[in-house]
Design a protein around this motif. Sequence first.
Motif, PDB file in Angstrom:
ATOM      1  N   ASP A  94      -9.910 -12.327   5.230  1.00  9.32           N
ATOM      2  CA  ASP A  94      -9.172 -11.319   5.998  1.00  9.32           C
ATOM      3  C   ASP A  94      -9.520 -11.400   7.475  1.00  9.32           C
ATOM      4  N   TRP A  95     -10.825 -11.487   7.765  1.00 11.52           N
ATOM      5  CA  TRP A  95     -11.308 -11.492   9.151  1.00 11.52           C
ATOM      6  C   TRP A  95     -10.730 -12.650   9.949  1.00 11.52           C
ATOM      7  N   SER A  96     -10.576 -13.801   9.320  1.00  9.59           N
ATOM      8  CA  SER A  96     -10.130 -14.998  10.037  1.00  9.59           C
ATOM      9  C   SER A  96      -8.673 -14.921  10.468  1.00  9.59           C
ATOM     10  N   GLU A  97      -7.937 -13.913  10.010  1.00  2.00           N
ATOM     11  CA  GLU A  97      -6.524 -13.757  10.368  1.00  2.00           C
ATOM     12  C   GLU A  97      -6.280 -12.430  11.074  1.00  2.00           C
ATOM     13  N   GLN A  98      -7.258 -11.975  11.864  1.00  3.87           N
ATOM     14  CA  GLN A  98      -7.115 -10.724  12.593  1.00  3.87           C
ATOM     15  C   GLN A  98      -7.049 -10.977  14.086  1.00  3.87           C
ATOM     16  N   HIS A  99      -6.879  -9.908  14.866  1.00  5.53           N
ATOM     17  CA  HIS A  99      -6.850 -10.017  16.315  1.00  5.53           C
ATOM     18  C   HIS A  99      -8.265 -10.170  16.857  1.00  5.53           C
ATOM     19  N   VAL A 105     -15.867  -7.525  16.568  1.00  5.14           N
ATOM     20  CA  VAL A 105     -16.651  -6.528  15.830  1.00  5.14           C
ATOM     21  C   VAL A 105     -17.046  -7.084  14.468  1.00  5.14           C
ATOM     22  N   GLY A 106     -16.151  -7.870  13.878  1.00  2.12           N
ATOM     23  CA  GLY A 106     -16.412  -8.441  12.565  1.00  2.12           C
ATOM     24  C   GLY A 106     -17.587  -9.388  12.543  1.00  2.12           C
ATOM     25  N   VAL A 107     -17.835 -10.078  13.649  1.00  2.00           N
ATOM     26  CA  VAL A 107     -19.005 -10.969  13.722  1.00  2.00           C
ATOM     27  C   VAL A 107     -20.294 -10.177  13.526  1.00  2.00           C
ATOM     28  N   ILE A 108     -20.404  -9.049  14.205  1.00  5.35           N
ATOM     29  CA  ILE A 108     -21.613  -8.229  14.061  1.00  5.35           C
ATOM     30  C   ILE A 108     -21.658  -7.578  12.688  1.00  5.35           C
TER      31      ILE A 108
END
Length: 282
Positions: A94-99, A105-108
């Motif tokens: 999911d994260w890899s296809e977001q803005h 924020v997803g990295v942290i």
Amino acid sequence: MRLISRLEQDSRLDGAVSAGQRVARMIRPGKVRDALHGVWLGHPVHPVLVQGAAGAWLSASFLDFAGGDERSARRLTAAGIGAAIPAALAGAADWSEQHEQQMRVGVIHAVGNVMALGLYAASLAQRGSRASRLLRLAGLAAVSASAVLGGHISFHLAGGANHAEEVPHLVPPGWQHLMLASDLPEGKPVRQLLGEVPVVAVRTGGEVHVLADRCSHMSGPLSEGELSGGEFAGGCLTCPWHGSVFRIADGSVARGPATAPQPAFEAREAGGAIQVCLPGAG
């Protein structure tokens, strides 16, 4: 919240975003990736899977505070580690296809989850119950902090939300004039406004299909996407932003990352014009 919001604009995280995105996209578009997105479920599967790991780990800490059996707490810890693996895979997809703001924020968020996973794994390697309990408590703190960031992505930044949900609430009931029939060529998506709602109209095989234009995944403009059949029967539109594929006949998802269908309208030609209405509202 101000501290978390700063992460959205911190371009220093972009290097980690790019590297992580390349790794996450090693799972190619197809059945496995669609399953991780939750296309089969109708909404993202990541929040569902997270409950398994979080519930097991929280239960282990409950036993620790209640003076429960150490062996049971360790079993719950191991179960949580096992449940975290599919949850992490779904979250990465999911994260890899977001803005970019969501991905920063997803990295942290991911770092916090990795820390929690490491602490819980370390607790299993400890023989003493006191050390194990302290490591489990630290793991619970890490996963709780990470959950705050996950909630920020989901609710504040609308990651995983259905970005087309409001369409049925903004369109008046009954048949509405959309456009002149002569303005809709065969096989070319055309963007129109239905009041304040952007829609995309497609004529193919003599039939007219109309969908909400903003992709349910991240609001991408479907009218700028590719119209094709290919492996998907009946004709489909591909979102130009993240590659979600929707069937033009009913707006259903043929391929993710979108999980929610596009609102689809009934369409008819009358008096040289194309009219549309929401299903059941005609």
